[in-house]
Design a protein around this motif. Structure first.
Motif, PDB file in Angstrom:
ATOM      1  N   PRO A  55      -6.437 -10.638  -5.979  1.00  0.00           N
ATOM      2  CA  PRO A  55      -5.352  -9.653  -6.091  1.00  0.00           C
ATOM      3  C   PRO A  55      -5.593  -8.482  -5.159  1.00  0.00           C
ATOM      4  O   PRO A  55      -6.740  -8.212  -4.760  1.00  0.00           O
ATOM      5  N   PRO A  56      -4.558  -7.754  -4.799  1.00  0.00           N
ATOM      6  CA  PRO A  56      -4.700  -6.615  -3.881  1.00  0.00           C
ATOM      7  C   PRO A  56      -5.704  -5.574  -4.342  1.00  0.00           C
ATOM      8  O   PRO A  56      -6.366  -4.938  -3.515  1.00  0.00           O
ATOM      9  N   ARG A  57      -5.855  -5.394  -5.664  1.00  0.00           N
ATOM     10  CA  ARG A  57      -6.740  -4.338  -6.168  1.00  0.00           C
ATOM     11  C   ARG A  57      -8.190  -4.537  -5.762  1.00  0.00           C
ATOM     12  O   ARG A  57      -8.991  -3.600  -5.832  1.00  0.00           O
ATOM     13  N   PHE A  58      -8.546  -5.750  -5.337  1.00  0.00           N
ATOM     14  CA  PHE A  58      -9.914  -6.020  -4.882  1.00  0.00           C
ATOM     15  C   PHE A  58     -10.099  -5.748  -3.393  1.00  0.00           C
ATOM     16  O   PHE A  58     -11.151  -6.040  -2.843  1.00  0.00           O
ATOM     17  N   GLY A 115      -6.188   0.073   1.407  1.00  0.00           N
ATOM     18  CA  GLY A 115      -5.594   1.228   0.729  1.00  0.00           C
ATOM     19  C   GLY A 115      -5.240   1.000  -0.722  1.00  0.00           C
ATOM     20  O   GLY A 115      -4.641   1.873  -1.361  1.00  0.00           O
ATOM     21  N   PHE A 116      -5.622  -0.148  -1.284  1.00  0.00           N
ATOM     22  CA  PHE A 116      -5.292  -0.437  -2.679  1.00  0.00           C
ATOM     23  C   PHE A 116      -6.333   0.157  -3.623  1.00  0.00           C
ATOM     24  O   PHE A 116      -7.504   0.318  -3.263  1.00  0.00           O
ATOM     25  N   PHE A 117      -5.898   0.463  -4.847  1.00  0.00           N
ATOM     26  CA  PHE A 117      -6.829   0.859  -5.900  1.00  0.00           C
ATOM     27  C   PHE A 117      -6.373   0.242  -7.214  1.00  0.00           C
ATOM     28  O   PHE A 117      -5.204  -0.112  -7.372  1.00  0.00           O
ATOM     29  N   ASP A 118      -7.314   0.076  -8.119  1.00  0.00           N
ATOM     30  CA  ASP A 118      -7.043  -0.581  -9.399  1.00  0.00           C
ATOM     31  C   ASP A 118      -6.518   0.437 -10.401  1.00  0.00           C
ATOM     32  O   ASP A 118      -7.281   1.093 -11.103  1.00  0.00           O
ATOM     33  N   THR A 137       0.669  -1.585  -9.432  1.00  0.00           N
ATOM     34  CA  THR A 137      -0.677  -1.659 -10.015  1.00  0.00           C
ATOM     35  C   THR A 137      -1.636  -2.461  -9.146  1.00  0.00           C
ATOM     36  O   THR A 137      -2.797  -2.646  -9.521  1.00  0.00           O
ATOM     37  N   ALA A 138      -1.161  -2.941  -7.999  1.00  0.00           N
ATOM     38  CA  ALA A 138      -1.990  -3.702  -7.049  1.00  0.00           C
ATOM     39  C   ALA A 138      -2.566  -4.976  -7.657  1.00  0.00           C
ATOM     40  O   ALA A 138      -3.689  -5.367  -7.368  1.00  0.00           O
ATOM     41  N   ASN A 139      -1.759  -5.628  -8.498  1.00  0.00           N
ATOM     42  CA  ASN A 139      -2.195  -6.884  -9.083  1.00  0.00           C
ATOM     43  C   ASN A 139      -1.594  -8.100  -8.382  1.00  0.00           C
ATOM     44  O   ASN A 139      -2.100  -9.212  -8.561  1.00  0.00           O
ATOM     45  N   HIS A 140      -0.548  -7.888  -7.602  1.00  0.00           N
ATOM     46  CA  HIS A 140       0.076  -8.995  -6.884  1.00  0.00           C
ATOM     47  C   HIS A 140       0.687  -8.494  -5.576  1.00  0.00           C
ATOM     48  O   HIS A 140       1.105  -7.334  -5.470  1.00  0.00           O
ATOM     49  N   PHE A 141       0.734  -9.405  -4.625  1.00  0.00           N
ATOM     50  CA  PHE A 141       1.488  -9.159  -3.398  1.00  0.00           C
ATOM     51  C   PHE A 141       2.951  -9.511  -3.634  1.00  0.00           C
ATOM     52  O   PHE A 141       3.297 -10.209  -4.602  1.00  0.00           O
ATOM     53  N   ILE A 142       3.811  -9.063  -2.736  1.00  0.00           N
ATOM     54  CA  ILE A 142       5.226  -9.393  -2.837  1.00  0.00           C
ATOM     55  C   ILE A 142       5.440 -10.899  -2.743  1.00  0.00           C
ATOM     56  O   ILE A 142       6.284 -11.468  -3.438  1.00  0.00           O
ATOM     57  N   PRO A 165       0.816  -1.227   0.000  1.00  0.00           N
ATOM     58  CA  PRO A 165       0.000   0.000   0.000  1.00  0.00           C
ATOM     59  C   PRO A 165       0.845   1.270   0.000  1.00  0.00           C
ATOM     60  O   PRO A 165       0.515   2.259  -0.680  1.00  0.00           O
ATOM     61  N   SER A 166       1.944   1.246   0.735  1.00  0.00           N
ATOM     62  CA  SER A 166       2.822   2.419   0.785  1.00  0.00           C
ATOM     63  C   SER A 166       3.489   2.670  -0.559  1.00  0.00           C
ATOM     64  O   SER A 166       3.628   3.823  -0.999  1.00  0.00           O
TER      65      SER A 166
END
Length: 263
Positions: free
Chosen positions: A136-139, A144-147, A216-221, A68-69
């Motif tokens: 994915p994070p974007r969901f 704090g994520f956005f697509d 892009t908030a499509n994957h986590f680390i 998120p950061s």
């Protein structure tokens, strides 16, 4: 056949028409099967979001939950977000196909090793998608994520309305094949290119893709790490297969003529 025509055919089709058609057909069939099976694997939305929360919990425990950061920082630059979104949508296909074509035409001896890596990696990925569907994070805007891809490219997939069709699975996040594909083309090309600066750029390419999938908030680390492990396992598998046909499937920076000369 005129000498020039023979030269062009040898350059464009180093192993002949039949082999080129065989490789294109193999990749097309493998990718189609990969997409179909990936889509046909029944995705459980509740399980996918539970798994995503598990990954967040794991990363927070390891003190690496920084996605998120990173996205918040990158969002301060419109250019960076647009570029990252464009790379996420386009780079995997264009760079991968371009690299494979280049390897086949200019480094045919090593193409088959890379091809085997891709076949193994896609099989591993399908197991991951079936066993561990992950949102994915974007969901997860609550974190704090956005697509960014939807915001900057207009390509929008809403988990509330999208269904798992025969060609897509919105919960296919683990492992990250963006990272796996990037590693599987960058490693051989970094070893084969003549110019050091180009070799360094290829080595940096997986890091760029890792940054892109996070921003892009499509994957986590963790997804990226698992993608890298998938590439590593595929390289090991391709090395094991090369024992069966060492003169065809092994990877070597040394040309066959040099191998013969050196004994």
């Amino acid at each position: 056949m005129p000498t020039r025509a023979r030269f062009l055919q040898a350059r464009l089709l180093p192993s002949g028409w039949l082999d080129a058609l065989r490789q294109v057909s193999l990749f097309a069939a493998a990718y189609l099967a990969y997409r179909l099976v990936r889509g046909l694997v029944e995705g459980d939305g509740s399980a996918a979001f539970a798994h995503a929360r598990d990954l967040i919990s794991l990363e927070r425990t390891l003190h690496v939950f920084v996605e998120p950061s990173i996205q918040a920082w990158a969002s301060g630059s419109h250019f960076l977000m647009v570029l990252s979104s464009w790379l996420y949508v386009n780079a995997q296909t264009t760079m991968t196909i371009g690299a494979l074509v280049y390897l086949y035409l200019r480094h045919t001896r090593n193409f088959y090793f890379v091809r085997n890596m891709f076949m193994i990696a896609m099989a591993i990925a399908l197991v991951g998608y079936a066993v561990f569907p992950t949102a994915p994070p974007r969901f997860m805007p609550e974190w704090g994520f956005f697509d960014s891809v939807a915001n900057f490219t207009g390509m929008h997939v809403d988990h509330k309305s999208a269904s798992l069709t025969a060609v897509t699975n919105i919960y296919a996040a683990v492992p990250s094949m963006h990272v796996a594909f990037a590693l599987m083309i960058s490693w051989p090309l970094a070893r084969l290119v003549r110019w050091r600066i180009v070799s360094v750029l290829w080595l940096l390419y997986p890091l760029l893709i890792t940054f892109v999938i996070v921003v892009t908030a499509n994957h986590f680390i963790v997804d990226a790490v698992l993608g890298a492990l998938t590439a590593g396992a595929s390289a090991y598998g391709a090395s094991w297969l090369a024992r069966a046909r060492p003169h065809v499937w092994c990877f070597s920076r040394v040309a066959p003529a040099q191998l013969t000369a050196s004994g």
